[in-house]
Write a protein that holds these residues in place. Structure first.
Motif, PDB file in Angstrom:
ATOM      1  N   GLU A 124      43.014  42.903  34.613  1.00  0.00           N
ATOM      2  CA  GLU A 124      42.160  43.266  33.468  1.00  0.00           C
ATOM      3  C   GLU A 124      42.475  42.026  32.429  1.00  0.00           C
ATOM      4  O   GLU A 124      41.758  42.106  31.223  1.00  0.00           O
ATOM      5  CB  GLU A 124      42.416  44.573  33.240  1.00  0.00           C
ATOM      6  N   LYS A 125      43.801  41.440  32.444  1.00  0.00           N
ATOM      7  CA  LYS A 125      43.944  40.292  31.567  1.00  0.00           C
ATOM      8  C   LYS A 125      42.730  39.192  31.571  1.00  0.00           C
ATOM      9  O   LYS A 125      42.381  38.581  30.507  1.00  0.00           O
ATOM     10  CB  LYS A 125      45.273  39.701  32.033  1.00  0.00           C
ATOM     11  N   SER A 126      41.833  39.008  32.524  1.00  0.00           N
ATOM     12  CA  SER A 126      40.815  38.298  32.562  1.00  0.00           C
ATOM     13  C   SER A 126      39.466  39.058  32.956  1.00  0.00           C
ATOM     14  O   SER A 126      39.119  39.707  34.027  1.00  0.00           O
ATOM     15  CB  SER A 126      40.921  37.048  33.840  1.00  0.00           C
ATOM     16  N   SER A 127      38.687  38.868  31.821  1.00  0.00           N
ATOM     17  CA  SER A 127      37.542  39.736  31.864  1.00  0.00           C
ATOM     18  C   SER A 127      36.611  38.888  32.987  1.00  0.00           C
ATOM     19  O   SER A 127      35.750  39.675  33.618  1.00  0.00           O
ATOM     20  CB  SER A 127      36.642  39.892  30.672  1.00  0.00           C
ATOM     21  N   GLU A 128      36.873  37.720  33.198  1.00  0.00           N
ATOM     22  CA  GLU A 128      36.046  36.812  34.043  1.00  0.00           C
ATOM     23  C   GLU A 128      36.117  37.298  35.435  1.00  0.00           C
ATOM     24  O   GLU A 128      35.310  37.484  36.279  1.00  0.00           O
ATOM     25  CB  GLU A 128      36.630  35.631  34.034  1.00  0.00           C
ATOM     26  N   ILE A 129      37.498  37.594  35.770  1.00  0.00           N
ATOM     27  CA  ILE A 129      37.962  38.445  37.273  1.00  0.00           C
ATOM     28  C   ILE A 129      37.591  39.808  37.366  1.00  0.00           C
ATOM     29  O   ILE A 129      36.719  40.175  38.217  1.00  0.00           O
ATOM     30  CB  ILE A 129      39.350  38.127  37.399  1.00  0.00           C
ATOM     31  N   ALA A 130      37.751  40.509  36.278  1.00  0.00           N
ATOM     32  CA  ALA A 130      37.545  41.915  36.575  1.00  0.00           C
ATOM     33  C   ALA A 130      36.104  42.406  36.470  1.00  0.00           C
ATOM     34  O   ALA A 130      35.798  43.327  36.996  1.00  0.00           O
ATOM     35  CB  ALA A 130      38.519  42.840  35.202  1.00  0.00           C
ATOM     36  N   LYS A 131      35.492  41.653  35.624  1.00  0.00           N
ATOM     37  CA  LYS A 131      33.844  42.015  35.609  1.00  0.00           C
ATOM     38  C   LYS A 131      33.156  42.017  36.914  1.00  0.00           C
ATOM     39  O   LYS A 131      32.372  42.965  36.993  1.00  0.00           O
ATOM     40  CB  LYS A 131      33.137  41.021  34.313  1.00  0.00           C
ATOM     41  N   ASN A 132      33.447  41.370  37.700  1.00  0.00           N
ATOM     42  CA  ASN A 132      32.966  41.105  39.303  1.00  0.00           C
ATOM     43  C   ASN A 132      33.392  42.380  40.059  1.00  0.00           C
ATOM     44  O   ASN A 132      32.743  42.667  40.988  1.00  0.00           O
ATOM     45  CB  ASN A 132      33.036  40.081  39.831  1.00  0.00           C
ATOM     46  N   LEU A 133      34.567  43.012  39.724  1.00  0.00           N
ATOM     47  CA  LEU A 133      35.188  43.645  40.704  1.00  0.00           C
ATOM     48  C   LEU A 133      34.752  45.143  40.794  1.00  0.00           C
ATOM     49  O   LEU A 133      34.702  45.906  39.759  1.00  0.00           O
ATOM     50  CB  LEU A 133      36.570  43.789  40.778  1.00  0.00           C
ATOM     51  N   ALA A 134      34.114  45.816  41.825  1.00  0.00           N
ATOM     52  CA  ALA A 134      33.666  47.148  42.094  1.00  0.00           C
ATOM     53  C   ALA A 134      34.878  48.129  42.035  1.00  0.00           C
ATOM     54  O   ALA A 134      34.921  49.246  41.488  1.00  0.00           O
ATOM     55  CB  ALA A 134      32.962  47.335  43.155  1.00  0.00           C
ATOM     56  N   GLN A 135      36.056  47.624  42.670  1.00  0.00           N
ATOM     57  CA  GLN A 135      37.127  48.561  42.738  1.00  0.00           C
ATOM     58  C   GLN A 135      38.309  47.558  43.148  1.00  0.00           C
ATOM     59  O   GLN A 135      38.290  46.599  44.014  1.00  0.00           O
ATOM     60  CB  GLN A 135      36.781  49.515  44.055  1.00  0.00           C
ATOM     61  N   TYR A 136      39.616  47.899  42.568  1.00  0.00           N
ATOM     62  CA  TYR A 136      40.742  47.103  42.929  1.00  0.00           C
ATOM     63  C   TYR A 136      41.856  48.046  42.674  1.00  0.00           C
ATOM     64  O   TYR A 136      41.926  48.966  41.768  1.00  0.00           O
ATOM     65  CB  TYR A 136      40.797  45.882  42.092  1.00  0.00           C
ATOM     66  N   PHE A 137      42.670  47.994  43.508  1.00  0.00           N
ATOM     67  CA  PHE A 137      44.057  49.019  43.569  1.00  0.00           C
ATOM     68  C   PHE A 137      45.084  48.641  44.626  1.00  0.00           C
ATOM     69  O   PHE A 137      44.883  47.679  45.274  1.00  0.00           O
ATOM     70  CB  PHE A 137      43.366  50.307  43.955  1.00  0.00           C
TER      71      PHE A 137
END
Ligand code: XMP
Length: 505
Positions: free
Chosen positions: A415-428
């Protein structure tokens, strides 16, 4: 409305969804009598795929009277074979089973294929095929392995395709559905907000002055279900949030905080001890899911006794939960806690699931229509059985802590990079049950391996592993092995769904 008659294929709700994407209302039903079909008064009917063979005597076929209703009918895969059989054609086991992408060649001018390229890629998944077409039908498309890949009787508006236009891999599938919607003469004026308003009025009629309990997890599905119910029955609704001790780090506090701002009766129950007790010594994924599903219901039953005279339990079940739990003749993939994980006896008059036919992205649309804040609408999904299905094997307090801390680090770094987080449907993060040898300081370790998973998907029925920058993965791995006791190795899961699933169990 277009009616989808369901014969048990894995992708059947995708058909409904494609129709809704054309702004036409659609319902999916199994084994309906022709009287019921007349009552529904559809402008078109689609017969779905399914695992049976039309030549077996116990296979379910559509009632033949539907062909006298004078509405266009499209058969897909098993549905296509059913049309061929009913009209006197022949279906047999195919010499070569076709699974996956194949080239379709269009052979004749057909309203169904208007605007579709003469050669295009379609998705096949069958072991039976139409080997001789019925009289008064013409062959309109073929593939190498399947000379009769599509047939039509244009005078009666009957169409049958062996391939699956509903699956994204059929490149021009959307065009084919759009053409069918035109053939049916639908107006294309249905919108998702009609779903919200019509569901609210149906719920009002059904429930009247009854009392309702809603199982609220704080995720998008149950939150949308809660708001629909709150708009239907107001203060006769009580939302119950069960902390089963298998939530993400700090999640219980966060959910309580979010829902304290809503005008809802909200109860939080701390049930972590009883869930963990019941999971002691349990290793098998389906058993874990069933135990959790049952325990949820027992907690809700106890709360309902305290409130008194509760008739209905509401759950935010969505379509992928239903299909993967095995619907009708479909295979069980995993028992979602709120469907296949339910105990046989449930002490409520009825369980209401207003979102049962929708996909996740459609639920999000409904949430927005209902005015839910973006931080709830866009929350990544979290499964009802929680971390129990992200810990392979037995669940213990130590393992829960490991997975919670690792997961919090992974989410924080992504979540530090909105570029990475915005495309992810789910991450864990998940905890494999594997221990391996490491070296820390000057000593040997024999500790757990944590697996990271991040996926791209819109409907959660299929998914791709996300291409997270290696730098991020490396930072996460370093932080986890340094900050989380008991972990000496971090792995990244590169598998898509299928053949894997999103969760590990
Ligand atoms: P799978 O692992 O089946 O997950 O590929 C698909 C989506 O469903 C979520 N999931 C669940 N959600 N109860 C839920 O509410 C469940 O039992 C359950 N199992 C999986 C999963 O997180 C993913 O978004």
């Amino acid at each position: 409305m277009i009616l989808v008659l369901d014969f048990g294929g894995q992708y059947n709700q995708l058909i409904a969804r494609r129709i809704r994407e054309n702004n036409v209302y659609c319902e999916v039903h199994t084994a309906l009598s022709v009287e019921k079909i007349r009552e529904l008064n559809p402008k078109g009917i689609i017969l779905t795929g399914g695992p049976q063979s039309v030549y077996n005597s116990d296979s379910l076929l559509p009632p033949t009277e539907i062909f006298d209703l004078n509405v266009p009918i499209l058969g897909i895969c098993y549905g296509a074979q059913a049309i061929a059989k009913i009209f006197g054609g022949e279906v047999e086991k195919s010499q070569i089973s076709e699974f996956g992408k194949t080239n379709l060649q269009i052979l004749a001018d057909s309203k169904l294929f208007r605007g579709v390229n003469q050669n295009s890629v379609v998705w096949m998944s069958h072991s039976d095929k139409i080997c001789s077409k019925p009289e008064n039908f013409s062959v309109i498309a073929s593939t190498n392995a399947c000379p009769i890949a599509a047939i039509e009787n244009s005078a009666k508006n009957l169409y049958a395709v062996q391939f699956h236009p509903e699956v994204v891999h059929t490149v021009e599938g959307m065009k084919i559905f759009s053409n069918f919607v035109d053939i049916c003469g639908c107006n294309r004026d249905w919108k998702m907000d009609f779903f919200a308003s019509s569901t609210i009025s149906q719920l009002k009629n059904k429930i009247g002055d009854g009392k309702v309990l809603c199982a609220l997890s704080g995720g998008v599905d149950s939150s949308v279900a809660a708001v629909l119910l709150s708009k239907s029955v107001g203060k006769n609704l009580t939302c119950v949030f069960v902390d089963h001790g298998l939530l993400r780090k700090d999640e219980a506090k966060q959910v309580e905080e979010v829902f304290s701002h809503f005008d809802l009766n909200f109860i939080k129950v701390d049930a972590s001890k009883r869930f963990l007790n019941r999971l002691k010594g349990v290793f098998e994924p389906e058993l874990k899911r069933k135990i959790i599903g049952e325990e949820f219901i027992r907690v809700f039953e106890e709360i309902s006794k305290k409130i008194g005279a509760v008739d209905y339990l509401v759950q935010g079940t969505i379509y992928p939960d239903v299909i993967e739990s095995g619907l009708g003749k479909s295979a069980v993939i995993k028992s979602h806690h709120n469907v296949g994980g339910l105990p046989d006896f449930v002490d409520f008059k009825e369980i209401i699931e207003p979102l049962r036919l929708l996909f996740k992205d459609e639920v999000r649309k409904v949430g927005r229509e209902l005015g839910l804040p973006e931080n709830i609408v866009n929350r990544q999904p979290f499964p009802g059985p929680g971390l129990a299905i992200r810990i392979i094997g037995e669940v213990t307090e130590e393992k829960i802590k490991i997975v919670q801390d690792s997961d919090a680090i992974f989410r924080e770094e992504v979540e530090k990079s909105s570029e990475i987080a915005k495309n992810l449907a789910q991450y864990f993060a998940a905890l494999t049950n594997m221990r391996s040898v490491g070296v820390m300081g000057d000593g040997r370790t024999y500790d757990y391996a944590v697996a990271l998973r991040a996926v791209l998907t819109s409907d959660f029925m299929t998914a791709e592993a996300a291409n997270i920058p290696f730098e991020t993965l490396n930072t996460v791995a370093n932080r986890i092995v340094n900050e989380v006791k008991g972990v000496n190795r971090v792995l990244y899961d590169c598998t898509s769904k299928p053949p894997a699933t999103i969760e590990f169990e």
